[in-house]
Motif scaffolding. Structure first.
Motif, PDB file in Angstrom:
ATOM      1  N   LYS A 223       6.337  -0.838  -1.807  1.00  0.00           N
ATOM      2  CA  LYS A 223       7.116  -2.053  -1.574  1.00  0.00           C
ATOM      3  C   LYS A 223       6.159  -3.153  -1.188  1.00  0.00           C
ATOM      4  CE  LYS A 223      11.080  -3.913   1.041  1.00  0.00           C
ATOM      5  NZ  LYS A 223      11.757  -4.420  -0.137  1.00  0.00           N
ATOM      6  N   THR A 224       6.414  -4.338  -1.708  1.00  0.00           N
ATOM      7  CA  THR A 224       5.524  -5.455  -1.431  1.00  0.00           C
ATOM      8  C   THR A 224       5.389  -5.679   0.071  1.00  0.00           C
ATOM      9  OG1 THR A 224       5.178  -7.810  -1.836  1.00  0.00           O
ATOM     10  CG2 THR A 224       7.430  -7.109  -1.559  1.00  0.00           C
ATOM     11  N   LEU A 225       4.217  -6.128   0.486  1.00  0.00           N
ATOM     12  CA  LEU A 225       4.005  -6.456   1.895  1.00  0.00           C
ATOM     13  C   LEU A 225       4.992  -7.540   2.331  1.00  0.00           C
ATOM     14  CD1 LEU A 225       0.137  -6.478   2.082  1.00  0.00           C
ATOM     15  CD2 LEU A 225       1.597  -5.322   3.715  1.00  0.00           C
TER      16      LEU A 225
ATOM     17  N   SER B 140       7.459   0.666   3.778  1.00  0.00           N
ATOM     18  CA  SER B 140       7.312  -0.567   4.538  1.00  0.00           C
ATOM     19  C   SER B 140       7.486  -0.283   6.023  1.00  0.00           C
ATOM     20  CB  SER B 140       8.349  -1.592   4.071  1.00  0.00           C
ATOM     21  OG  SER B 140       8.120  -2.828   4.686  1.00  0.00           O
ATOM     22  N   LEU B 141       6.611  -0.855   6.836  1.00  0.00           N
ATOM     23  CA  LEU B 141       6.604  -0.579   8.265  1.00  0.00           C
ATOM     24  C   LEU B 141       7.209  -1.732   9.048  1.00  0.00           C
ATOM     25  CD1 LEU B 141       2.971   0.842   8.430  1.00  0.00           C
ATOM     26  CD2 LEU B 141       5.093   2.139   8.306  1.00  0.00           C
TER      27      LEU B 141
ATOM     28  N   ARG C  83      -0.915  -2.374   5.850  1.00  0.00           N
ATOM     29  CA  ARG C  83      -0.727  -1.948   4.459  1.00  0.00           C
ATOM     30  C   ARG C  83      -1.481  -2.826   3.464  1.00  0.00           C
ATOM     31  NH1 ARG C  83       4.488  -2.893   2.974  1.00  0.00           N
ATOM     32  NH2 ARG C  83       4.371  -1.424   1.254  1.00  0.00           N
ATOM     33  N   CYS C  84      -2.058  -3.919   3.935  1.00  0.00           N
ATOM     34  CA  CYS C  84      -2.794  -4.819   3.048  1.00  0.00           C
ATOM     35  C   CYS C  84      -4.005  -4.106   2.458  1.00  0.00           C
ATOM     36  CB  CYS C  84      -3.240  -6.059   3.818  1.00  0.00           C
ATOM     37  SG  CYS C  84      -4.200  -7.226   2.827  1.00  0.00           S
ATOM     38  N   LEU C  85      -4.233  -4.291   1.157  1.00  0.00           N
ATOM     39  CA  LEU C  85      -5.299  -3.603   0.438  1.00  0.00           C
ATOM     40  C   LEU C  85      -6.575  -4.443   0.293  1.00  0.00           C
ATOM     41  CD1 LEU C  85      -3.008  -2.023  -2.254  1.00  0.00           C
ATOM     42  CD2 LEU C  85      -4.318  -0.756  -0.551  1.00  0.00           C
ATOM     43  N   ARG C  86      -6.595  -5.652   0.827  1.00  0.00           N
ATOM     44  CA  ARG C  86      -7.795  -6.492   0.848  1.00  0.00           C
ATOM     45  C   ARG C  86      -8.366  -6.712  -0.552  1.00  0.00           C
ATOM     46  NH1 ARG C  86      -8.572  -9.096   5.473  1.00  0.00           N
ATOM     47  NH2 ARG C  86     -10.770  -9.232   4.923  1.00  0.00           N
TER      48      ARG C  86
END
Length: 964
Positions: free
Chosen positions: A521-523, A825-826, A834-837
């Motif tokens: 799920k999208t951030l 999603s948290l 959860r960001c993948l940079r």
């Protein structure tokens, strides 16, 4: 470039594997921290007498076509390897028959390929190479002390073809590889290269079993008669003596069921008719046939079961892939596959062996195996960002799920799983937030291509796509995830003039471009901004003082809406005195006077206003709407016009006895506490204005019911996923046609806007920004327009703006660890983790390539940590990397390319090199070709750096196949 894959000699594969592991800590691009180590090896599960570390692995398809693919899948945790299907038609015929691109896995998966593009003999050799490589890796990398993997062959499509000499030799040669001289040749090569290894010994070479496969999956084409399927299966059981799985299709469910189910989940656009359902194997005849075959298998001491599911054909309607028909897979296939399993399980009282593949991933694998279905293989999930690394998570959640030999299906668990799947929001089409494609409009550069697609912009075209304000999203997400809200807010406010408002009601284009939309799920980027603002903005405001002026020039902003407030704040903050004229009593226009309280509170709007006020912006409210621009442009050095669009309130009055109202009238009256509407209401329109209007009306005591009708006849799919939940809770129906509305008392047709000043000649010091220039638009876009105007004005005055990019220092390995892992999603600040940079390490094109044809290398003199190089000989132009690259280009065409043969070099226009002996041939971006004896000289510095890196650090990529 051509689409022909070149198979890599076994000795080269060994040297490549070991050099990459020693020098870089990875194998074929898979980081060793993603290797799956089989746990509790003494209690390893078994299936059909085969030791398995888990009951999952890659499905027959692109991930099991080449030896390096299979090895990578094994290292990542794939323990049941379904080899790609072979048939009598192969090689050149298949390459010409398969249209390219042939794979599109942006969301639900599509493909137009069906069996290997190699010759059968080549495929046979690839599978033997992979079998031996997995044994080497198992011991050399400490993965397991005992063999923990199994191969499964797949053949098709008719009895005549299966009986041909080349297919028969293929089957027999995998049953016992001692019949194949190539097997012995590979073992001899192993002995010659024993010095490469530290843990793999001569004794391990002797222990490699020649029994590559004892199971086979039978694939037949759509329309194959039941009698033919039974004849093939009988032959394989009785003549070939092999455990058999027969691939079955969702067409067993019938057209009406499949159509209704997919429509209910939002896949109504999928186009298919009933002809495959009528021509394919029918459910009752399948049950009868399978019962007979199970008896024949039992008599031979074998197992006969089914593989669920095989292909689900749909027509090409939206240009997903070339051709007329394609095969669907992924999350849209899952509910159909589960229903086939449930029906067959019930018909056989749980005694039918079932293997499964159809939408499985790390978040549902455990539940699938718990039912007794085994093994479960995956494909579509591996074609998405993270790629093979996703198998590591799957394996870690399913280890030791296989206990003993085959067991019956637990029908109660399967029934419960069927219900769970149908209620799982992840399989609904609208669960995937935003537009289908994550791609942006930026051109894919040859070098330095890493990009966070959430970060967009209007002022720097190379960053277009995501956030128009170009916020440093990854940075403030990471800081928020650490709980450092103060620092996170200081990052946000650098680019965002209205953080509280945009934290509540931003249209968040960043989220629709977030890479995590292809994971789970999208951030929830907007929510994180709100969290930061709620925790840090007040203290930040208290610390503010009026900005020091850096110029004697003065700016005037007309209109205190989002665009005007943006221009004013950034001009004043950077040292230019700014005055704002506003016709209303307070700032923020439509946000304050039209957006409902349940969207945003006045306190949040006031909080953003105080940011500009504390910086020293001078506001003059209730100053009227008409202004003499010519006079003002002489009084002030710069004028920014941000007065909003012109509203057209058409359709007021009566319509066939019904009251007709405008959405803006309703929203404004509701915000002022003066709304008076009664009866049944139909809101005609789409978008947030229609949703807000409906929700406001539903709260009115005298309104009995509210429904929304899309203005362009579109289905309810236009409603965002999260909004559907609100509408459902509040009892608001979204309808697709006027006929569904029935009788109603009040009609609302929506507002139309036009730009006030679009096309108007600009005076040199007058800027038109936001909705007055473009018509209606998102608030974040209007804010970005104001920021762009401020930047232009500051630039004219020689004032350096403070829009400096802020970057956190991150360890590359910490970023790699996060790749490939699906996470739900948290809540709260943990969401930022959860960001993948992507702007530090993107490399998505390397992850989604099943053939490992895109690689990341170290090279000097670049901005990005790594540079992407394309290996032409490993590419079959499937096109999957194109769909996921955040740029508008195609990595397999646009990146610096290494060629292995002169034929391939001449067949391509890619920038890149061919190494033949001591000669290096280079083609530049303009198509000019140069030859060098030895190391090239005189080329552009970045090109020289890439070539030098390849020669010195990555010579294993420079295979010379012409010279062999």
């Amino acid at each position: 470039m051509g689409d022909r894959m070149r198979t890599i000699p076994f000795g080269d594969l060994l040297e490549w594997m070991m050099k990459e592991y020693r020098d870089e800590g990875k194998v074929f691009g898979l980081q060793k921290n993603k290797f799956y180590i089989s746990k509790d090896k003494a209690r390893m599960g078994t299936a059909f007498g085969i030791n398995l570390g888990s009951g999952s692995g890659p499905a027959a398809g692109p991930h099991t076509q080449l030896a390096q693919n299979i090895l990578t899948a094994y290292l990542a945790g794939g323990r049941f390897i379904e080899l790609k299907t072979v048939q009598k038609l192969d090689g050149e015929f298949m390459r010409e028959a398969i249209a390219k691109p042939c794979i599109n896995s942006e969301d639900e998966g599509y493909n137009v390929e069906w069996s290997t593009e190699l010759k059968v003999e080549e495929a046979h050799r690839e599978y033997i190479k992979a079998w031996i490589l997995c044994h080497v890796a198992m011991k050399e990398f400490g993965i397991s002390d005992v063999k923990d993997f199994a191969f499964n062959m797949s053949v098709g499509y008719d009895l005549e073809g299966i009986k041909t000499e080349k297919i028969d030799s293929f089957i027999e040669g995998l049953k016992d590889a001692r019949k194949v001289p190539f097997f012995s040749e590979c073992l001899e090569t192993l002995k010659e290269k024993e010095g490469l290894f530290s843990s793999f010994t001569a004794g391990d070479i002797d222990a490699i079993s020649p029994t590559v496969c004892t199971t086979l999956a039978l694939s037949t084409l759509h329309g194959c008669p039941a009698l033919e399927i039974e004849r093939i299966a009988t032959y394989l059981l009785e003549e070939k003596g092999i455990n058999l799985f027969i691939k079955c299709n969702p067409t067993l469910l019938g057209y009406e069921y499949a159509r209704e189910l997919l429509d209910s989940l939002g896949y109504g656009y999928l186009s298919f008719d009933d002809h495959h359902f009528k021509e394919d194997l029918q459910f009752d005849e399948a049950v009868a046939m399978l019962k007979r075959l199970m008896e024949k298998a039992k008599a031979k001491g074998l197992i006969c079961g089914v593989k669920l599911t095989n292909t689900f054909p749909v027509r090409v309607e939206r240009k997903e892939l070339p051709g007329e028909e394609m095969y669907m897979s992924g999350r849209s296939l899952l509910p159909l596959s589960i229903e086939v399993a449930r029906k067959l399980g019930k018909a056989f009282e749980g005694r039918l062996p079932m293997a499964f593949s159809g939408g499985a991933d790390a978040l549902n694998m455990k539940e699938l195996l718990d039912t007794g279905i085994q093994p479960v293989t995956v494909c579509t999930t591996l074609l998405k960002p993270g790629g093979y690394a996703r198998l590591s998570q799957i394996a870690s959640t399913t280890s030791r799920k296989l206990e003993g030999t085959y067991r019956d299906i637990d029908l109660q668990k399967l029934e419960a799983l069927s219900d769970t799947v149908l209620s799982d929001e992840r399989i609904r089409k609208d669960f995937r937030e935003g537009t289908l494609s994550r791609k942006t409009g930026s051109k894919l550069p040859v070098f330095d291509c890493f990009k966070a697609p959430c970060v967009g912009g209007v002022s720097t075209p190379h960053k277009d796509g995501g956030c128009p304000l170009e916020q440093n999203i990854p940075e403030y997400l990471k800081l928020a995830g650490r709980g450092d809200f103060g620092k996170a807010f200081s990052v946000i406010i650098k680019d965002n003039p209205s953080p509280s408002i945009l934290g509540n009601i931003c249209s968040h284009p960043c989220q629709s471009h977030c890479t995590r939309v292809d994971y789970d799920k999208t951030l929830q980027i907007r929510s994180m901004k709100k969290l930061v603002s709620d925790n840090a903005q007040e203290s930040f405001i208290e610390s503010l003082a009026a900005s020091a002026l850096k110029s004697e020039k003065k700016a005037l902003v007309i209109g205190a809406g989002p665009a005007g407030m943006s221009a004013a704040l950034f001009l004043q903050r950077n040292g230019m005195k700014t005055v704002v004229l506003e016709k209303e009593e307070k700032a923020y226009g439509q946000v304050r006077y039209l957006v409902p309280d349940f969207r945003i509170a006045d306190e949040a709007i006031d909080r953003d206003f105080r940011l500009a006020e504390r910086l020293g912006v001078e506001f003059r409210f209730s100053c009227g709407e008409k202004h003499d621009l010519e006079a003002l442009s002489k009084e002030y050095d710069y004028v920014v016009v941000a007065t909003g669009p012109v509203l057209h309130a058409e359709g007021k009055g009566e319509l066939e006895g019904r009251q007709v109202l405008q959405a803006s009238e309703i929203l404004k009256a509701a915000k002022a506490g003066k709304l008076d509407v009664a009866g049944t209401v139909l809101v005609a329109g789409s978008g947030f204005q229609a949703i807000d209007t409906a929700r406001v009306l539903k709260r009115e005591e005298k309104v009995t019911s509210v429904a929304i009708l899309g203005t362009y006849g579109e289905s309810a799919d236009w409603v965002p996923f999260d909004e559907k939940a609100h509408l459902s809770e509040e009892g608001i129906e979204v309808i697709d046609s006027l006929e569904e509305a029935g009788s109603f008392d009040v009609l609302v047709n929506g507002d139309s806007f036009t730009a006030r000043y679009k096309g108007k000649p600009e005076q040199s010091n007058v800027f038109y920004v936001g909705e007055c220039r473009t018509g209606s638009g998102a608030m974040v876009s209007a804010s970005a327009d104001g920021k762009a105007a401020a930047r232009e004005i500051l630039g004219r005055e020689g004032i350096e703006d403070d829009f400096k990019e802020f970057r956190l220092e991150m360890k590359p390995m910490d970023i790699y660890i996060a790749k490939g892992a699906l996470r739900k999603s948290l809540n709260s600040k943990e969401e930022g983790s959860r960001c993948l940079r992507c702007h530090d390490i993107c490399e998505i094109c390397t992850e989604v390539c099943p053939n490992r044809a895109n690689v990341a290398i170290d090279a000097e003199g670049f901005s990005n940590l790594h540079q992407i190089v394309h290996l032409d000989g490993m590419c079959n132009e499937c096109g999957n990397c194109t769909f996921f690259c955040p740029h508008s280009g195609e990595p397999y065409r646009d990146k610096f390319t290494v060629f292995w043969t002169k034929e391939d070099f001449m067949d391509s226009r890619n920038t890149g090199i061919l190494k033949n002996g001591n000669t290096i041939t280079y083609r530049d971006p303009e198509g000019n070709v140069k030859e060098f004896e030895g190391r090239p000289v005189g080329l552009e510095p970045k090109v020289m750096s890439i070539i030098s890196s390849l020669l010195d650090r990555y010579p294993h990529y420079l295979l010379d196949m012409d010279g062999r």
